[in-house]
Write an enzyme that holds these catalytic residues in place. Structure first.
Site, PDB file in Angstrom:
ATOM      1  N   SER A  10       0.792  -1.232   0.000  1.00  0.00           N
ATOM      2  CA  SER A  10       0.000   0.000   0.000  1.00  0.00           C
ATOM      3  C   SER A  10       0.822   1.278   0.000  1.00  0.00           C
ATOM      4  O   SER A  10       0.261   2.365  -0.166  1.00  0.00           O
ATOM      5  CB  SER A  10      -0.960   0.000   1.195  1.00  0.00           C
ATOM      6  OG  SER A  10      -2.039  -0.871   0.935  1.00  0.00           O
ATOM      7  N   TYR A  34     -10.880   2.529   4.535  1.00  0.00           N
ATOM      8  CA  TYR A  34      -9.767   2.209   3.643  1.00  0.00           C
ATOM      9  C   TYR A  34     -10.221   1.204   2.592  1.00  0.00           C
ATOM     10  O   TYR A  34     -10.680   0.112   2.924  1.00  0.00           O
ATOM     11  CB  TYR A  34      -8.630   1.632   4.483  1.00  0.00           C
ATOM     12  CG  TYR A  34      -7.290   1.564   3.815  1.00  0.00           C
ATOM     13  CD1 TYR A  34      -6.390   2.622   3.909  1.00  0.00           C
ATOM     14  CD2 TYR A  34      -6.899   0.431   3.117  1.00  0.00           C
ATOM     15  CE1 TYR A  34      -5.135   2.550   3.321  1.00  0.00           C
ATOM     16  CE2 TYR A  34      -5.659   0.348   2.536  1.00  0.00           C
ATOM     17  CZ  TYR A  34      -4.775   1.408   2.634  1.00  0.00           C
ATOM     18  OH  TYR A  34      -3.539   1.331   2.048  1.00  0.00           O
TER      19      TYR A  34
END
Length: 385
Positions: A77, A185
């Site tokens: 990420s 998220y």
């Protein structure tokens, strides 16, 4: 802790320790290996100069020695910071505004007309996460077979996933909340951001990344692979543990097709390149000041002391100011990224480990990153015992 839009201007004070804190950093690396992470490297640059450290091994069998200091890893990420910077470069050119709806640029996706580029980059769109949604009550709504699927993911790790198909899968599921009303998220936000970049530039995301960020900064160890399976040498090995009939087996997953995570986490880089990228980003080489300010303006998240800007977390260290971070993990490889807003102190690192469907190393990973941030940016010694 909610943070104001001015918090990100504060830079942590110099560490309080009388020495340069390097012994404490090495202890944290050693402790991480003791907690189950196979190998880790770290690069720090601060008022004491530059330092590198390493612990553990480059493979779970202990046969390859320490992981290479500037070895290549899948950065997971941490990719999101690169993608956000890429998208914001198009905002700087006037091709789209942060609060423009994304739908007209990608009409085939039939996005909610309220979803803007800002919402994608800040995880406030409410769009379902194609790798699976985790809810506060502990329930999970699966998406594609991600690493949490265990053997199924291992057996299909070379499959191609079209980013539009990932987006359509997510958009076929109920939204988590109304656009702009909450924070959650979602990797899919960055898949759609990738598609937006490609639509606005007429280039692949790999070509746009190379032309706008990788080549200008001389990031010789950084790639946006999309579907390519190999990791350049040197690199540590990534493992994945599966269990069948009571017997455990570790599979080498260093080679895999990262299109399952797409631009939510597919890039490859080195600790050195990550440091160069972060310093250029904070130093104004990649974005004009107004957009850098937008990037560093955090929205509160459920994570205590941490807000999310545009592709970055902005962590509140109290009297020690704030630090800009975005760590990442991707099926046996991981990256650490943290820097002060003025760029005076920066920490990057790489990890290799054995992943599993139960994400058993998630807690050690989080403790490691928190300990390193507190040590480098607040001068706190690691806990004993």
């Amino acid at each position: 802790m909610a943070m104001t839009t001015t918090d990100h201007h504060r830079t942590p004070a110099a560490p309080r320790a009388a020495d340069d804190g390097r012994d404490a950093l090495q202890q944290i690396l050693d402790d991480a290996v003791a907690a189950g992470i196979t190998g880790i490297t770290l690069r720090v640059r601060d008022e004491h100069g530059a330092w590198t450290g390493a612990a553990g091994h480059g493979d779970w069998e202990g046969a390859t020695g320490a992981p290479p200091i500037d070895g290549h890893v899948r950065i997971g990420s941490s990719t999101k910071t690169f993608i956000a910077t890429l998208a914001l470069s198009l905002v700087a050119e006037g091709r789209i505004a942060l609060d423009d709806p994304v739908g007209p640029v990608l009409p085939d996706l039939e996005l909610d007309p309220r979803v803007s580029l800002r919402m994608l980059l800040q995880h406030t769109s409410g769009i379902f996460n194609h790798t699976g949604e985790y809810y506060p009550d502990g329930s999970v709504v699966p998406g594609i077979p991600a690493t949490t699927a265990g053997r199924e993911w291992v057996e299909h790790r070379f499959d191609d996933h079209d980013p539009r198909d990932l987006a359509r899968l997510a958009l076929s599921r109920p939204a988590r909340f109304e656009p702009g009303t909450d924070w959650s998220y979602s990797n899919t936000n960055y898949v759609i951001a990738r598609l937006l970049v490609e639509a606005l530039t007429g280039e692949t995301v790999a070509a746009a990344m190379e032309r706008r960020i990788i080549s200008p900064l001389g990031l010789t160890g950084t790639l946006q692979p999309t579907t390519q399976t190999d990791v350049p040498a040197p690199h540590a090995r990534a493992g994945f543990r599966i269990e069948e009939d009571g017997a455990q087996q570790i599979i080498d997953v260093t080679r895999q097709n990262p299109s399952w995570i797409s631009s939510g986490g597919d890039m490859i880089s080195t600790a050195r390149d990550l440091q160069t990228f972060l310093r250029a980003l904070m130093g104004g080489q990649l974005l004009p000041p107004a957009l850098r300010e937008e990037m560093l303006t955090p929205r509160p998240t459920p994570i205590p002391g941490s807000g999310y800007g545009l592709g970055v977390f902005v962590e509140d260290l109290g009297a020690h100011g704030t630090v800009v971070t975005h760590h990442g993990g991707a099926a046996g490889h991981g990256a650490l990224m943290a820097i002060t807003p003025d760029g005076s102190r920066v920490m990057t690192g790489t990890m290799n480990y054995v992943d599993d469907a139960g994400l058993s190393l998630a807690v050690p990973f989080q403790r490691l990153s928190q300990s390193l941030v507190r040590a480098v940016f607040a001068g706190e010694a690691p806990a004993q015992g």
